[in-house]
Scaffold this active site. Sequence first.
Site, PDB file in Angstrom:
ATOM      1  N   PHE A  41       0.818  -1.220   0.000  1.00 24.01           N
ATOM      2  CA  PHE A  41       0.000   0.000   0.000  1.00 24.01           C
ATOM      3  C   PHE A  41       0.847   1.262   0.000  1.00 24.01           C
ATOM      4  CE2 PHE A  41       0.786   0.119   4.553  1.00 24.01           C
ATOM      5  CZ  PHE A  41       0.581   1.429   4.934  1.00 24.01           C
ATOM      6  N   LYS A  42       2.091   1.169   0.462  1.00 22.59           N
ATOM      7  CA  LYS A  42       2.932   2.365   0.503  1.00 22.59           C
ATOM      8  C   LYS A  42       3.172   2.946  -0.887  1.00 22.59           C
ATOM      9  CE  LYS A  42       3.459   1.890   4.951  1.00 22.59           C
ATOM     10  NZ  LYS A  42       4.702   1.581   5.651  1.00 22.59           N
ATOM     11  N   ASP A  43       3.050   2.103  -1.927  1.00 20.15           N
ATOM     12  CA  ASP A  43       3.231   2.603  -3.291  1.00 20.15           C
ATOM     13  C   ASP A  43       2.246   3.713  -3.626  1.00 20.15           C
ATOM     14  OD1 ASP A  43       5.359   0.919  -4.178  1.00 20.15           O
ATOM     15  OD2 ASP A  43       3.944  -0.725  -4.471  1.00 20.15           O
ATOM     16  N   THR A  53       7.646   0.630   3.474  1.00 20.29           N
ATOM     17  CA  THR A  53       7.949   2.017   3.127  1.00 20.29           C
ATOM     18  C   THR A  53       9.259   2.120   2.361  1.00 20.29           C
ATOM     19  OG1 THR A  53       6.705   3.047   4.921  1.00 20.29           O
ATOM     20  CG2 THR A  53       8.568   4.285   4.067  1.00 20.29           C
TER      21      THR A  53
END
Length: 462
Positions: A111-113, A144
Site C-alpha cells: 500500500f505504501k506505493d 515504506t
Amino acid sequence: MEYISTRGNVEARGFIDTVLMGLADDGGLMVPVQIPVISPDMLEEWRKLSFQELFLEIFSHYTNDEIPYDDLKEMVYTSYGNFRAPEVTPLHKVNDSLYVLELFHGPTFAFKDVALQFMGELYSYIAKVRGEIIHILGATSGDTGAAAIQGVRGKEGIKICILHPHNKVSKVQELQMTTVDDSNVLNLSVEGNFDDCQKVIKELFADLDFKGKYHLRAINSINFVRILAQTVYYFYAYLQIGNSGSKKINISVPSGNFGNIFSGFLAQKMGLPINKLIIATNENNILERFVLTGEYKPGGFTSTYSPSMDIQVASNFERYLYYLLDEDAVKLSEYMAGLAADGKITVDGELFARVQADFAALGVKNQQCLDIIGKYQQEYSYLLDPHTACGIAAYEAFGGPDEVTVTFATAHPAKFDEAIALTGIKQEFPAPISALFEMPQHMTVVEHDKAAIVRELQAFYG
C-alpha cells in the site's frame, strides 16, 4: 491553505515548504491550519470519478495553487501509470458484509506505493522547479523503504537512504530494497528493531543544523503528504460502495505507525461519513491498549508474522492527540513532554470517551492471524497476507448487522511467504518477486549506534 506544527512553534508554511520540512522544526508534526469539509453534494459528484481524478480533487483543497493544475495532473497520472490494476486500488467483494480494498497493485506490491509513487514525482518536481537538493532519509518496518526507493531511484537531484531493522523484515521486503543498485540509493540494515531506526531518524530531523547541512527530507508518514495521499483511497472505497442501500460502512485498517488509520480520521473530518474506523494491529498492541484503556505506553517488542506492524512507538499518534485536544498546541506539548519524561500518556473522562467513539481496535495474536489466512483461503479462495488477515480478524470482531466493512489489503501475500507457508498454503510468486531471489544485494549492516549511522550518511550525502 497553510500548515502549522502540532506543537505551535513553527511559523505557518505553504504546501511545498511543508513537504520539504517533513518533521516540524519544533519536533512536532505539520497539519493544515483548517481541514476543508466536503459537502454531501460534492461527495455524490465525486462518486463517478476515477482514482486519479479523485486524487486531483482532494489535493486541490490543500496545495494552495502552488503547483499548476497541469503539472499536478501530470505527476498524478505518471505516478499511477505503472500500477497493475487500472482502478489503482480495486475493490474486491468477499461476501455481503465484507469488501477488501486491494492496495498492493503498485510496483512493490504494498500500500505504501500509493503515496510514495506520487511523493517521488513530487520531490523530483520540487528539485527541478526550485533547484532544491533533495536528500531523503527514512526508516522502514519493511514496505515504506521499498516503495520509497522505487519512487525515486535514478532520479536526478535526489539521493535516498533507508534504515531497516536487520533480519526483522520479510525476505521479499529486504530484497526489494537491497537489490536496487542505483548510485542514489543507500540501504542501512540496523542491528535493532524498527523503533530503534525511527528514533534515530527523528533525532536527526530534530537536529536542525544537521538537517539543514545535509538537506534532509522525509519520506515517512511524518510528512503530511503521505497522510493526504492515503485519504484518497478512503474516499475511493467508500464512494464505490456508498450506494449499498442503508448499510453503514466501516473501514478496518492494519496499522502500526498510526499513519494509515490517521488518514481515515482525516477523511472523516473532511466529511466522509465512515461509520467505524477499526484499528487492526498485532501483539505489539500499543494502539489497542490506548483505545481500550486510555493509556498510551510503549511495551516490550515482539516479532510477529505481520512484521510491518511490529512497532511500539506510533509516529502519527501525535497528530491524533492534537485533534483530540481540540488543536491546543500548548496542551499537546505538555502531553508529549510527559511521554518523554514518564514513558506514557494517559487520557480519561471525556477525552477517553471521545477516543472510544473515534476508534475500535483489536490486537491479533499470531495463531489467530494464521487461522484467518487458512479460513479465507478455504471458504472464499482468497489469499490474505498476514497484515490483511489482522484487518479481517478486526472486521469479524466489530462488524455489526446492517453494516458493511471495507478491510484494506495492505500487501500482496507473496511478500510474506514465511507466514503463508506455516498455514500449509503454497502460493505462486508474481514474476517480479521471483526474480528478486536471483539478484545480488547491496546494503550496509550497521550497529544501532547514531554516530555510526551519521558517518554513513555523511559519506553518502557528501
